[in-house]
Design a protein around this motif. Structure first.
Motif, PDB file in Angstrom:
ATOM      1  N   ILE A 118      40.562  42.445  -1.018  1.00  0.00           N
ATOM      2  CA  ILE A 118      40.351  42.204  -2.446  1.00  0.00           C
ATOM      3  C   ILE A 118      38.874  42.020  -2.765  1.00  0.00           C
ATOM      4  N   PHE A 158      43.192  49.212  -1.545  1.00  0.00           N
ATOM      5  CA  PHE A 158      44.533  48.624  -1.406  1.00  0.00           C
ATOM      6  C   PHE A 158      45.472  49.549  -0.640  1.00  0.00           C
ATOM      7  N   SER A 179      53.243  46.080  -1.057  1.00  0.00           N
ATOM      8  CA  SER A 179      52.069  45.541  -1.738  1.00  0.00           C
ATOM      9  C   SER A 179      50.938  46.566  -1.793  1.00  0.00           C
ATOM     10  N   TRP A 221      52.081  42.465  -7.192  1.00  0.00           N
ATOM     11  CA  TRP A 221      51.993  43.161  -5.898  1.00  0.00           C
ATOM     12  C   TRP A 221      51.200  42.340  -4.886  1.00  0.00           C
ATOM     13  N   ARG A 222      50.152  41.656  -5.354  1.00  0.00           N
ATOM     14  CA  ARG A 222      49.375  40.786  -4.470  1.00  0.00           C
ATOM     15  C   ARG A 222      50.231  39.607  -3.983  1.00  0.00           C
ATOM     16  N   LEU A 270      49.378  43.960 -10.896  1.00  0.00           N
ATOM     17  CA  LEU A 270      48.584  43.812  -9.674  1.00  0.00           C
ATOM     18  C   LEU A 270      48.805  42.434  -9.063  1.00  0.00           C
ATOM     19  N   VAL A 308      43.778  37.230  -8.046  1.00  0.00           N
ATOM     20  CA  VAL A 308      43.264  37.108  -6.678  1.00  0.00           C
ATOM     21  C   VAL A 308      44.017  36.019  -5.917  1.00  0.00           C
ATOM     22  N   SER A 311      49.801  47.801  -5.380  1.00  0.00           N
ATOM     23  CA  SER A 311      48.444  47.439  -5.800  1.00  0.00           C
ATOM     24  C   SER A 311      47.607  48.691  -6.049  1.00  0.00           C
ATOM     25  N   ALA A 339      47.972  36.009  -4.126  1.00  0.00           N
ATOM     26  CA  ALA A 339      48.298  36.289  -2.727  1.00  0.00           C
ATOM     27  C   ALA A 339      48.434  34.993  -1.927  1.00  0.00           C
ATOM     28  N   GLY A 355      51.162  38.697  -0.270  1.00  0.00           N
ATOM     29  CA  GLY A 355      50.959  37.334   0.223  1.00  0.00           C
ATOM     30  C   GLY A 355      52.173  36.815   0.976  1.00  0.00           C
ATOM     31  N   ASP A 402      44.588  41.903   4.480  1.00  0.00           N
ATOM     32  CA  ASP A 402      45.105  41.729   3.128  1.00  0.00           C
ATOM     33  C   ASP A 402      44.311  40.685   2.348  1.00  0.00           C
ATOM     34  N   THR A 403      43.914  39.604   3.013  1.00  0.00           N
ATOM     35  CA  THR A 403      43.195  38.548   2.296  1.00  0.00           C
ATOM     36  C   THR A 403      41.749  38.939   1.996  1.00  0.00           C
TER      37      THR A 403
END
Length: 469
Positions: free
Chosen positions: A41, A191, A100, A116-117, A113, A63, A104, A66, A121, A37-38
């Motif tokens: 992006i 995503f 998410s 959702w991020r 977005l 960005v 996303s 999250a 997170g 997930d991290t």
């Protein structure tokens, strides 16, 4: 995944290392999603900017959302784990990842977005707390370090897979903003791809046993004995008694249990917080979040910069495997000290290389031997971090706190880690403007302080039962 069988001969004497490894691997899937997930992006940033015509400030917030969600998720994961159990928190994290991914992938503006991020997170934060706690509580002392290191291995593998899938989707579509399948652009599929491991995590989490420490706290002693016999081994009845003793009073643990005489918290909680902060303040995420941009800024081509990023990611996986093989032999504290020394040398080399480089159009240009020297130093830095501060901090956070405060203390320490991550990630562009030499000199200073901190404040936990912490 087989459930404990109290009638298995000898189960209470030795436990099953094979079953324990499988269970720990399922719990570590949270770390895989954490890393995925991290990192996912990275391949979508430029496409998101162009699709939504986002300003640099707004894009940066989307960005970084999250990371803020991760801090919140980590903070609440501990109390929830005490009330609901470790397994249910894993399932909640899996649901957050899935929501998410879908949100996303189908986002219609930069602002939704970001929402959702943020939700994703929170899943990252919850996973970062619950995986090390659960693995520590389900593991025999003799292999607890190795199993705890699976969390970091899963994180770096998740990062690598996200980069690989981003690359594959872009290659298939011909560009991140190009249409791929069902009328959706490639960046949206980046995503959406998170949904597959999220579903797997939620389903598999329901197949593994609850933590024996949680079961004892809830007075489900028969289940606790079964789990201890199957996965931990030893004198099961004695372990149950020890767990009951260390859990203390009947009331559930709460954040108030962390209060102490030093700046409002127990000393051991401050040790956990500072371990988390130093793990980030040595600048590791600058390498992973900004490496491609960084190498382009000092003269490498875009293609070469991407290759360097992939090499760095693979290096991190390999060194984490080395840590898994050595942590229960060498110990936690010696590995941290070795890692700090190595990071001081390599970060100092980077500070010198960038600090003495001539400026071309306002940017440092590495010349002659300095170019390969900086490249080598950056990757050796990742080696030292990967065999020490990367996995060892997660292992220590899972095992250094006593049963009564483990989930709560780990939540606070993990929240501090995410806030430190946010601080480093958002300040690096500013430090880069001041000068890369200055930025790396600052990270070198924190590496020096990390050595002094470990030497003075961190206690070895190798081979100790959790009830003796």
């Amino acid at each position: 995944m087989s459930r404990p069988d109290p009638d298995v001969p000898g189960a209470s004497d030795a436990g099953s290392s094979g079953h324990t490894v499988l269970v720990a691997m399922v719990a570590a899937l949270g770390g895989f999603l954490f890393g995925y997930d991290t990192a996912v992006i990275n391949g979508a940033v430029a496409a998101v900017r162009d699709t939504f015509h986002a300003s640099p400030g707004v894009l940066g917030f989307a960005v970084a959302a999250a990371l803020l969600g991760s801090a919140l998720g980590a903070w609440f994961a501990g109390p929830l784990a005490g009330r609901m159990g470790r397994i249910r928190v894993m399932v909640v994290a899996a649901v957050l990842f899935l929501v998410s991914a879908l949100g996303s992938g189908f986002s219609f503006s930069i602002w939704d977005l970001a929402v959702w991020r943020f939700i994703g997170g929170m899943g990252v934060g919850a996973a970062s707390v619950i995986a090390p706690a659960y693995i520590a509580e389900i593991s025999p002392a003799r292999i607890r370090g190795r199993l705890g290191s699976l969390q970091q291995l899963a994180i770096v593998t998740g990062i690598f897979m996200a980069l690989l899938i981003d690359f594959g989707l872009v290659a298939a579509a011909g560009g991140a903003t190009r249409e791929l399948w069902f009328g959706l652009d490639a960046w949206r599929w980046m995503f959406l791809s998170l949904g597959v491991p999220a579903l797997a995590y939620g389903i598999l989490a329901l197949q593994i046993p609850e933590s024996p420490r949680y079961l004892v706290a809830r007075r489900r002693l028969v289940e606790a004995r079964d789990v201890l016999a199957q996965y931990v081994g030893g004198d099961v009845d004695a372990k149950v008694v020890d767990i009951q003793r260390t859990l203390g009073a009947d009331r559930r643990s709460r954040l108030g249990d962390l209060r102490g005489p030093r700046l409002g918290l127990l000393p051991i909680v401050w040790v956990g917080i500072l371990l988390s902060v130093f793990q980030q303040f040595v600048g590791i995420n600058v390498i992973f979040y900004y490496s491609s941009v960084l190498w382009q800024a000092v003269g490498f081509s875009e293609k070469d910069s991407l290759i360097i990023t992939v090499i760095t990611s693979v290096t991190n996986i390999i060194t984490t495997l080395i840590a898994i093989a050595t942590i229960d032999r060498i110990g936690r504290k010696p590995l941290l000290l070795i890692g700090s020394v190595g990071m001081v040398i390599t970060l100092g080399t980077l500070a010198y290389a960038f600090g003495t480089a001539p400026l071309v159009h306002g940017k440092p240009a590495l010349e002659g031997i300095m170019s390969p020297l900086a490249l080598i130093a950056a990757n050796v830095y990742v080696v030292f971090f990967g065999l020490s501060w990367g996995p060892v901090v997660w292992v220590l956070l899972g095992e250094m706190f006593n049963n009564r405060i483990r989930a709560q203390a780990l939540a606070v320490a993990a929240a501090a880690q995410w806030l430190a991550n946010f601080t480093v990630s958002t300040t690096f562009p500013v430090l880069q403007q001041i000068g890369l030499g200055f930025a790396y000199a600052l990270y070198t200073l924190f590496a020096i302080l990390s050595f002094l901190f470990v030497a003075r404040a961190v206690r070895e936990t190798k081979g100790r039962e959790l009830e003796s912490m």
